[in-house]
Motif scaffolding. Structure first.
Motif, PDB file in Angstrom:
ATOM      1  N   SER A 197      -0.204  -2.006 -33.510  1.00 48.73           N
ATOM      2  CA  SER A 197      -0.323  -3.214 -34.368  1.00 48.73           C
ATOM      3  C   SER A 197      -0.771  -2.989 -35.830  1.00 48.73           C
ATOM      4  N   GLY A 216      -1.861  -8.090 -35.451  1.00 49.58           N
ATOM      5  CA  GLY A 216      -0.968  -9.153 -35.319  1.00 49.58           C
ATOM      6  C   GLY A 216      -0.583 -10.086 -36.485  1.00 49.58           C
ATOM      7  N   PRO A 250       6.000 -11.018 -31.912  1.00 46.57           N
ATOM      8  CA  PRO A 250       5.280  -9.612 -31.625  1.00 46.57           C
ATOM      9  C   PRO A 250       6.353  -8.342 -31.009  1.00 46.57           C
ATOM     10  N   PRO A 255       3.533  -3.842 -38.337  1.00 47.80           N
ATOM     11  CA  PRO A 255       2.761  -2.676 -38.257  1.00 47.80           C
ATOM     12  C   PRO A 255       3.441  -1.565 -39.097  1.00 47.80           C
ATOM     13  N   GLY A 304       2.570  -7.130 -34.850  1.00 45.35           N
ATOM     14  CA  GLY A 304       1.857  -6.737 -33.573  1.00 45.35           C
ATOM     15  C   GLY A 304       1.295  -7.879 -32.885  1.00 45.35           C
ATOM     16  N   ASP A 321       4.184  -5.508 -29.806  1.00 53.64           N
ATOM     17  CA  ASP A 321       3.729  -4.653 -29.007  1.00 53.64           C
ATOM     18  C   ASP A 321       3.937  -4.424 -27.463  1.00 53.64           C
TER      19      ASP A 321
END
Lengths: 145, 517
Positions: B201, B115, B12, B119, B46, B14
């Protein structure tokens, strides 16, 4: 340069805030000599421009240190020890909020929520957020960066 | 290992996962794969919002995603040794991501893609149902779109819970050559991060929701008022808007419908009050964020005096799925007058902090225990602040209250934007009451006296109580001051800042008294 930035943004709807951000992005703060220039270009009074700059917490009127260290003071961080972290940070850096260390390295600023509330306490150094910042991790981050 | 092909690995990107070292993990995985000759495709997705497990990495094997977490860069060698690229066993292995109970028990509607996708991949977005809502909307008349949103029962997720369809219908019927759609992305409440998650995300869902709103009411311009405290969200939203423009999904001819919708991110500047809708409009106009009197409502006279939709990120991001799947589908979630899903954010001193999207109606206790797993420190939970800095501190005796707007209001609390900040037994509730007033004093726009002066006096009175100066008299004074602020303030800041204070007076009075010297 200020004049150039001001003229570049003047034709946008509601130009003042993006314009002030652009000056701050470029110079690190908004110097007082920018006020009459911006006022002239946007056909506003100096008081109006100054009023906007002074209203917003994240617009600066003084030059920052080489890096700005934002420490979150909000509730989710408080629940995980932000009050202790705040004391520790002030002691470690030898400054209070809104002050810059004597070597010009860091400006310490309070901030109210970085949205990192599930992994608090949080700090942001320039544009990067760090989570679960214990006093020990704080010391490491301040040393490393 | 997938024969011949490359393996997809997800790390990820974020704010929260990066704040815990996700960038280093991504770098380590790439380096290790290269040195071992493994062919991988690294996707920076995300976050799933299972924040206690971040950085949570995933690997896709035969179309199933397997999770490992929390992973530090120093764990990466061990993951390769354990053959994680073929979903091998590892102490941090969590099995198939979708089967993790925290996630499996949610109703992810607004967050259906969060997620999961990259994104900034429009292809990913569309492969997961993105732009189906707008495709429906461009075939409909304005009032039909508004009717669907009304029927869905969607209410403003920013905090005030006003019915979205009614707001839109007011803007639709208002006279005006120019109308605007504005998104309030100044998510200032501590304990909330749902807006940030959407923007970081799954940014296209917000863009799609705003575009539908624009088409529904005949607005051709939109603004996302986004907080400076979210630099990554600003960057991702700007990138996503650029991509949508290039793909003909924003601009002069949206989806070849002949309709126009332009969208722009406007950066805020750190004033909490600008999350109040009229302050936000002032700020967008380039002024001090001082609140306006209402009426006129922004729906009639909003940005630059024109009819304006002001909606929160989650509200607008919920619109695409309502259009795509229909009002009934959305309305089937929830309870009473609280329809659809609520995005709860578990924050502060909680063992399993993160995002929980579920239909309204679960109790606070279920959230704190079943999802949250109790406090992070393992000590008993003493209080939960619900709904941000203006929300009441909820006492454990009230934990069986169901999460719905009306039920919370009945116990003097509010759901607000869905943030729940957990405190364990070490919390000093006197300090929390003081902070509520201090915060109001710092953030007051200064327009009305009860807020501007009241908050300062509030701090002073609490200091006198804690300092042992005429405790009974000052407690009476504090309650009167709170009443004055509640009934006399122009907006929610001064009008609600007393709620946390009053909740401490009512439920934790033992903490609001003189301290031993």
């Amino acid at each position: 340069m200020i004049l150039e930035i001001a003229e570049r943004h003047a034709s946008r709807p509601g130009p003042l805030l993006p314009l002030l951000h652009a000056i701050q992005d470029e110079m690190g703060f908004i110097p007082s000599r920018a006020v009459p220039i911006v006022a002239e270009v946007l056909n506003l009074s100096r008081a109006e421009v100054h009023g906007v700059i002074s209203f917003y917490h994240l617009l600066r009127e003084t030059p920052p240190g080489r890096q700005i260290l934002y420490l979150c003071r909000a509730e989710a961080c408080q629940a995980m020890g932000a009050r202790d972290l705040e004391r520790h940070a002030k002691e470690k850096l030898g400054v209070d909020f809104h002050e810059t260390t004597s070597d010009g390295r860091y400006s310490l600023e309070p901030i109210y929520c970085l949205g990192n509330c599930a992994c608090s306490p949080a700090i942001m150094i320039d544009d990067f957020v760090y989570g679960r910042v214990t006093p020990k991790r704080f010391d490491m981050l301040v040393k490393e960066i | 290992m997938n024969k011949g092909g490359t393996v997809k690995v997800f790390v990820p990107r974020d704010t929260t996962s990066r704040s815990l070292g996700a960038d280093d993990v991504a770098k380590a995985i790439e380096g290790m794969a290269a040195s071992r000759g493994n062919s991988i495709t690294l996707v920076r997705n995300g976050s799933r919002g299972l924040y206690w497990l971040e950085p949570l990495i995933e690997v896709e094997v035969d179309g199933v995603r397997y999770a490992y977490g929390p992973i530090a860069s120093s764990d990466v060698g061990g993951l390769f040794d354990a053959n994680f690229l073929s979903a091998g066993d590892h102490p941090f292995g969590l099995g198939p991501t979708e089967h993790i109970p925290y996630l499996a028990e949610q109703d992810r509607l607004t967050f259906s893609r969060v997620g999961i996708i990259d994104p900034l991949s429009l292809d990913d977005y569309q492969a997961h149902g993105g732009y189906e809502g707008l495709a429906k909307a461009v075939e409909l008349e304005c009032d039909q779109i508004v009717e669907i949103v009304t029927e869905s029962g969607l209410r403003g997720r920013g905090g005030a819970a006003f019915p979205t369809g009614i707001k839109w219908s007011t803007v639709l019927s208002a006279e005006g050559l120019q109308k605007y759609v504005t998104c309030n992305a100044d998510e200032g409440d501590s304990g909330t991060f749902a807006d940030r998650m959407i923007m970081e995300s799954d940014p296209f869902v917000l863009i799609e929701g705003m575009t539908i709103a624009g088409i529904a009411v005949g607005a051709t311009e939109g603004y996302v008022y986004l907080r400076t405290e979210y630099p990554l969200a600003i960057q991702i939203m700007n990138d996503a808007i650029g991509i949508a423009e290039s793909a003909g999904l924003l601009g002069e001819n949206v989806m070849d419908s002949g309709k126009t919708f332009h969208l722009e991110v406007r950066e805020a500047a750190g004033a909490y009050i600008c999350g109040e809708e009229t302050s936000m409009l002032e700020s967008l106009e380039g002024k001090r964020g001082v609140i306006r009197y209402r009426p006129p409502l922004p729906a009639i006279k909003g940005l630059f005096g024109a009819p304006t939709i002001v909606n929160n990120v989650i509200t607008l991001a919920s619109v695409p799925i309502i259009l795509a799947r229909g009002a009934k589908f959305y309305q089937n979630y929830g309870t009473g007058r609280s329809r659809g899903t609520l995005t709860v954010q578990l924050a502060g001193n909680v063992k399993r902090g993160g995002l929980v999207e579920i239909g309204f109606g679960k109790t606070l206790r279920e959230l704190l225990e079943d999802f949250g797993g109790g406090s992070a420190t393992g000590k008993p939970i003493r209080a939960v602040q619900a709904g941000g800095p203006l929300g009441a501190y909820v006492h454990p005796s009230q934990f069986d209250t169901p999460l719905d707007y009306e039920a919370f209001a009945d116990v003097g609390a509010m759901i607000g934007h869905g943030g729940l900040v957990v405190f364990d037994e070490t919390v000093d509730m006197g300090e929390q009451a003081r902070f509520a007033m201090e915060f109001c004093a710092i953030e007051s726009c200064g327009k009305c006296t009860p807020c501007r002066i009241g908050a300062v006096r509030g701090v002073e009175v609490i200091d006198r109580i804690l300092g042992g100066v005429d405790e009974p008299g000052n407690l009476v004074l504090l309650r009167e001051l709170c009443d004055t602020m509640v009934v006399g303030s122009l907006c929610a800041l001064g009008g609600m800042a007393p709620f946390p204070v009053l909740s401490v007076m009512n439920h934790f009075p033992e903490d609001l008294r003189a301290r031993g010297s």
